[in-house]
Write a protein that holds these residues in place. Sequence first.
Motif, PDB file in Angstrom:
ATOM      1  N   ASN A 128      -0.119   0.800  -3.934  1.00  0.00           N
ATOM      2  CA  ASN A 128      -1.053   1.337  -4.926  1.00  0.00           C
ATOM      3  C   ASN A 128      -0.262   2.179  -5.906  1.00  0.00           C
ATOM      4  O   ASN A 128       0.756   2.775  -5.556  1.00  0.00           O
ATOM      5  CB  ASN A 128      -2.198   2.115  -4.267  1.00  0.00           C
ATOM      6  CG  ASN A 128      -1.791   3.476  -3.765  1.00  0.00           C
ATOM      7  OD1 ASN A 128      -1.708   4.445  -4.532  1.00  0.00           O
ATOM      8  ND2 ASN A 128      -1.516   3.573  -2.464  1.00  0.00           N
ATOM      9  N   TYR A 133      -5.048  -0.051  -7.124  1.00  0.00           N
ATOM     10  CA  TYR A 133      -4.479  -1.147  -6.344  1.00  0.00           C
ATOM     11  C   TYR A 133      -4.037  -2.295  -7.250  1.00  0.00           C
ATOM     12  O   TYR A 133      -4.415  -2.390  -8.422  1.00  0.00           O
ATOM     13  CB  TYR A 133      -5.456  -1.574  -5.255  1.00  0.00           C
ATOM     14  CG  TYR A 133      -5.426  -0.598  -4.106  1.00  0.00           C
ATOM     15  CD1 TYR A 133      -4.510  -0.751  -3.068  1.00  0.00           C
ATOM     16  CD2 TYR A 133      -6.244   0.527  -4.097  1.00  0.00           C
ATOM     17  CE1 TYR A 133      -4.422   0.175  -2.042  1.00  0.00           C
ATOM     18  CE2 TYR A 133      -6.173   1.462  -3.076  1.00  0.00           C
ATOM     19  CZ  TYR A 133      -5.257   1.277  -2.056  1.00  0.00           C
ATOM     20  OH  TYR A 133      -5.149   2.201  -1.055  1.00  0.00           O
ATOM     21  N   ASP A 178      -2.268   0.334   4.073  1.00  0.00           N
ATOM     22  CA  ASP A 178      -2.295   0.180   2.618  1.00  0.00           C
ATOM     23  C   ASP A 178      -1.709  -1.150   2.176  1.00  0.00           C
ATOM     24  O   ASP A 178      -2.152  -1.716   1.170  1.00  0.00           O
ATOM     25  CB  ASP A 178      -1.554   1.328   1.937  1.00  0.00           C
ATOM     26  CG  ASP A 178      -2.192   1.687   0.604  1.00  0.00           C
ATOM     27  OD1 ASP A 178      -3.404   1.973   0.584  1.00  0.00           O
ATOM     28  OD2 ASP A 178      -1.487   1.657  -0.427  1.00  0.00           O
ATOM     29  N   SER A 182      -3.907  -3.633  -0.164  1.00  0.00           N
ATOM     30  CA  SER A 182      -3.415  -4.126  -1.445  1.00  0.00           C
ATOM     31  C   SER A 182      -3.383  -5.648  -1.485  1.00  0.00           C
ATOM     32  O   SER A 182      -3.772  -6.268  -2.493  1.00  0.00           O
ATOM     33  CB  SER A 182      -2.015  -3.565  -1.708  1.00  0.00           C
ATOM     34  OG  SER A 182      -1.629  -3.772  -3.034  1.00  0.00           O
TER      35      SER A 182
END
Length: 314
Positions: A128, A133, A178, A182
Amino acid sequence: MTFPARIDVHQHIVPPVWATTLAALGLDSGGWAIPHWSPGSAIAMMDQQGIATGVLSVTAPGVHLGDDTQAQNLARAVNEYGAEVVKDNPDRFGHFASIPLPDVDAAVAEAVHALDILHADGVVLMSNACGRYLGDPDFEPLWAELDRRAANVFVHPAQPPMPLLPGTPAPLADFVFDTTRSALNLVLNGVMSRYPNMRVILSHGGGFLPYAAYRFSGLTSTVIDPDRSTEDILRDLKRFYFDTALSASPSALPALLAFAEPGHVLYGSDWPFAPQEAGSYYNHFLETYPDFTPGQAKAIDRKNAETLFPRLAH
């Protein structure tokens, strides 16, 4: 492994200007200290771990630390440093250029400069960019430029835009989360289907994407977007490449190999942020894993990466 053969697509560089800038701002890598790095120490590690070439990248938090002008200057300085390291040792190192997202115009300009002038082997994007994103519609010009160049894109996790778990550095849990977040954002927003020429590598075995891919595809086609079939979503999820950094384990590796397309699994170490002892553990598992198909282990170590980085092919 008795000789350096592996191509390590997930190996980090710590340019002095980047480390100094982070220190001045009181920043680290999601609660993880910034380690010492030098070309000599990297080569010594690679010789011990059977790595012929490390494709270097700056890790989280990347180069955009809140100010657009600073990010542009830091990206250029980091990329020029990486290019010099490669120039001095072209067989031992490659590099992914850092890109100052979310400043889209600067990101496109730096990608063009890095790929055309500095001859970078690709670009690295944080999962990010200051909380935005990678499937963000505003980032479309960057994806279009990278696709025109059939670029290699390495996605490295960053701290998600939420508080850390108490006592838990982001690399321990949040980075895995994450990366997955993403990658799914890229697929749901159509980036992976619109831009078929670029190759996107996900760190750490893709987070938990291989494990949850069929959940993502099934729920997307039945609840979120009925106009896209389960097969459409799976096809886009399977476009990703995956590195083995911290992921060649008894539970993660079988799931990754069951999901990834042939040729889409690449060797990664995550050194020096992952200690060399961790690399030795995962290397041992890669070298002794009993269920590889014929040639699969050598492909992960080297051949799959040679397809993405032809200059490194022997």
